[in-house]
Write a protein that holds these residues in place. Structure first.
Motif, short mmCIF file in Angstrom:
data_model
loop_
_atom_site.label_atom_id
_atom_site.label_comp_id
_atom_site.label_asym_id
_atom_site.label_seq_id
_atom_site.Cartn_x
_atom_site.Cartn_y
_atom_site.Cartn_z
N ARG B 78 8.86 9.67 -1.63
CA ARG B 78 9.78 9.85 -2.76
C ARG B 78 9.69 8.67 -3.72
N ARG B 79 9.06 7.59 -3.26
CA ARG B 79 8.98 6.41 -4.13
C ARG B 79 7.78 6.53 -5.06
N ASP B 80 7.97 6.04 -6.27
CA ASP B 80 6.98 6.15 -7.34
C ASP B 80 5.79 5.22 -7.09
N ALA B 81 4.64 5.83 -6.80
CA ALA B 81 3.46 5.04 -6.47
C ALA B 81 2.76 4.49 -7.71
N THR B 82 3.23 4.88 -8.91
CA THR B 82 2.54 4.42 -10.12
C THR B 82 3.15 3.12 -10.68
N THR B 83 4.22 2.66 -10.04
CA THR B 83 4.80 1.38 -10.45
C THR B 83 4.82 0.46 -9.25
N ILE B 84 4.24 -0.72 -9.40
CA ILE B 84 4.21 -1.68 -8.29
C ILE B 84 4.92 -2.95 -8.71
N CYS B 85 5.81 -3.40 -7.84
CA CYS B 85 6.50 -4.66 -8.07
C CYS B 85 5.85 -5.73 -7.19
N VAL B 86 5.32 -6.78 -7.81
CA VAL B 86 4.61 -7.83 -7.06
C VAL B 86 5.58 -8.97 -6.76
#
Lengths: 364, 202
Positions: B78-86
């Motif tokens: 369900r989590r958005d794989a197109t946004t990554i928080c580093v």
């Protein structure tokens, strides 16, 4: 800003001592080794979180004890009274409370008690290498705005990190080393230039004040020049770093940037560091402090407390007299081994003997 | 210099003082405490350390702490794989999760570029981050690194290597605590908040 009351316990040779001060000139009188400078040092600690003697915390704690306390009650120009408590310990962290509230970081103390300290060691400001003069500029910047304190720490960190890259390269430039140097150079260019620009602006503001203070002390017009004009600041730090890279790789240190700057002073067209007489150097050192004292008073709107440690023994009688006649506005604490002349307009005299304070009644 | 302690005691102090945030004096204090402790308490501590060390692993994708191959965020579709928080460390993931403002995935670098500690880009999980961009169709990378010298430089480095991949690189703003009074904000934070000001939508 006026220091009303100071309480020291287990600080240097003071077991437990309390003293109140008044506005105007306060003389702290005592022969050598009685604790005059320690008293000034305690106040210096409350304003900078460091000893102006450049010693670690442990040195300020009385022998065979573990914790020293300093408490100061300070009246601000806007009528607020602030109590500062510092607990210096040789086990763990020092602690500072302002109005009974613990400060999260001891650095937050900066700006709460403002002092300008002049001590005999300040001769080195004129006489020794450039780092003390850089610190003089950076300390002043930090006193004017906290962001400069963060900026100088950032620049210091960048230089150490960049030097680590150079050391680890062993002087060989491969693509990984080049890429890391490019990265640190980019960061250094931003922060270093900010620091350089701030120092330049400050030096320009200070110059007329230094000249004025010097001439007032010397009681005659003097040919003084002061210049802060690092080449990298004109050329651009990014470009200078590229040009210096071969040299940096050879010496494995960062050879250009704000960490190598000087703030050059000449008296009668000769460098004060190497050519001025001891008397001229002392006068210049005092002028440097008095200039900052005035600038901070003007810019912050709160005149710092001027602390003159043993200044009279350092100046020749003429200059000492002119200092006493031209005390800047605000509270002055002056330590002395001899009695002060009438010109000094002493508002209060405090005597110190062997870490004990014998306070004379206030004369105003 | 000869040690004032017996060898096992000195070894314990040395081991403790290698822990982050523990100086030689704290190490001494902890060592003395441990020696005075009940044997049972010490055993409990040492078994907790061993157990955590063997059971807690790193997520194979984002290097967050995890008990299985994929952590709870990478394993949650369900989590958005197109946004990554580093982030720098796993504890930062927990801090960001508490905000409930972020529904993308994470990537834990396990440090920042820090030559003084011998850490360069190769020692961090940067290559692994770059390898996630295309397969996951990542559109935005949000850099949540500490606003200090090393955090700044690591952010600069990441921006440099990520931009050519056609991904949007942003960095979180530094600013004022919510609910705080402007008057009491320290000038450094307030200054940064001014620098990072935004146009008001209205």
């Amino acid at each position: 800003m006026i220091l009303r009351h100071l309480h020291l316990s287990n600080f240097r040779n003071f077991i437990d001592a309390q003293v109140s001060f008044t506005s105007g000139v306060n003389a702290i009188v005592g022969t050598n080794g009685q604790g005059k400078t320690s008293l000034a040092e305690a106040l210096g600690f409350l304003s900078t979180t460091k000893s102006f003697r450049g010693v670690p915390t442990e040195a300020m704690i009385r022998d065979s004890t573990h914790t020293a306390f300093i408490r100061a009650r300070v009246l601000h120009a806007d009528g607020r009274e602030v109590t500062i408590d510092a607990r210096l310990t040789n086990q763990g962290r020092n602690q500072v409370l302002v109005n009974g509230k613990k400060l999260p970081k001891i650095r937050d103390l900066l700006g709460i008690l403002r002092t300008t300290v002049f001590s005999p060691d300040d001769l080195d400001l004129v006489k020794s290498g450039p780092h003390l003069r850089r610190d003089y500029l950076d300390d002043t910047l930090a006193a004017l705005a906290k962001k400069y304190d963060a900026l100088r720490l950032d620049v210091d960190r960048i230089v150490r990190q960049r030097n680590a890259v150079l050391k680890q390269s062993g002087g060989r430039l491969n693509s990984a080393v080049a890429s890391m140097l490019d990265l640190w150079d980019e960061k250094f260019s931003i922060s270093g230039t900010q620091l350089g620009a701030a120092r330049l602006e400050l030096a320009e503001k200070l110059t007329p004040l230094i000249v004025h203070a010097y001439e007032e002390l010397a009681q005659r017009p003097s040919d003084i020049t002061i210049s802060y004009s690092p080449e990298w600041l004109t050329v651009g730090l990014a470009k200078s770093l590229v040009e210096a890279r071969v040299e940096d790789l050879r010496r494995l240190i960062t050879t250009v940037g704000p960490h190598r700057d000087d703030f050059e002073i000449t008296i009668n067209s000769l460098p004060a560091r190497t050519h001025a007489s001891q008397g001229e150097q002392r006068t210049m050192a005092l002028a440097l402090r008095l200039a900052v004292h005035r600038l901070i008073g003007e810019q912050v709107g709160e005149t710092p407390i001027l602390i003159l440690d043993d200044v009279l023994s350092e100046l020749d009688p003429d200059r000492a007299r002119s200092l006493l006649q031209h005390f800047p506005v605000g509270q002055v604490l002056i330590t002395t081994a001899s009695e002060l002349p009438v010109e000094a307009h002493i508002a209060k005299k405090v005597e110190i003997r062997g870490g004990t304070i014998i306070s004379a009644p206030e004369s105003d | 210099m000869a040690s004032a302690y017996t060898q096992p005691m000195q070894a314990l102090i040395d081991a403790l003082s290698r822990l982050p945030g523990i100086g030689p004096k704290s190490a001494q204090r902890i060592a003395f405490h441990l020696i005075k402790c009940e044997e049972r308490d010490v055993e409990q501590l040492s078994s907790a350390i061993t157990k955590a060390k063997t059971m807690v692993k790193f997520c194979q994708r984002c290097f967050n702490f995890s008990e299985s191959d994929l952590c709870q965020y990478c394993g949650d579709d369900r989590r958005d794989a197109t946004t990554i928080c580093v982030v720098e460390e796993s504890r930062d993931v927990i801090a960001i999760e508490k905000t409930r403002e972020f529904s993308g995935q994470y990537h834990v670098l396990l440090g920042t570029i820090n030559p003084l500690d011998g850490v360069g880009p190769e020692q961090l999980k940067i290559r692994e981050l770059l390898q996630r961009i295309e397969p996951q169709g990542v559109k935005e990378v949000i850099l949540c690194l500490n606003p200090n010298t090393e955090g700044d430089v690591t952010s600069m480095y990441l921006a440099r290597v990520l931009r050519p991949l056609g991904v949007k690189v942003t960095r979180i703003a530094s600013g004022l605590p919510v609910g705080g009074d402007l008057e009491y904000a320290d000038e450094l934070t307030l200054g940064r908040a001014l620098e990072g000001r935004r146009e008001v939508v209205g």
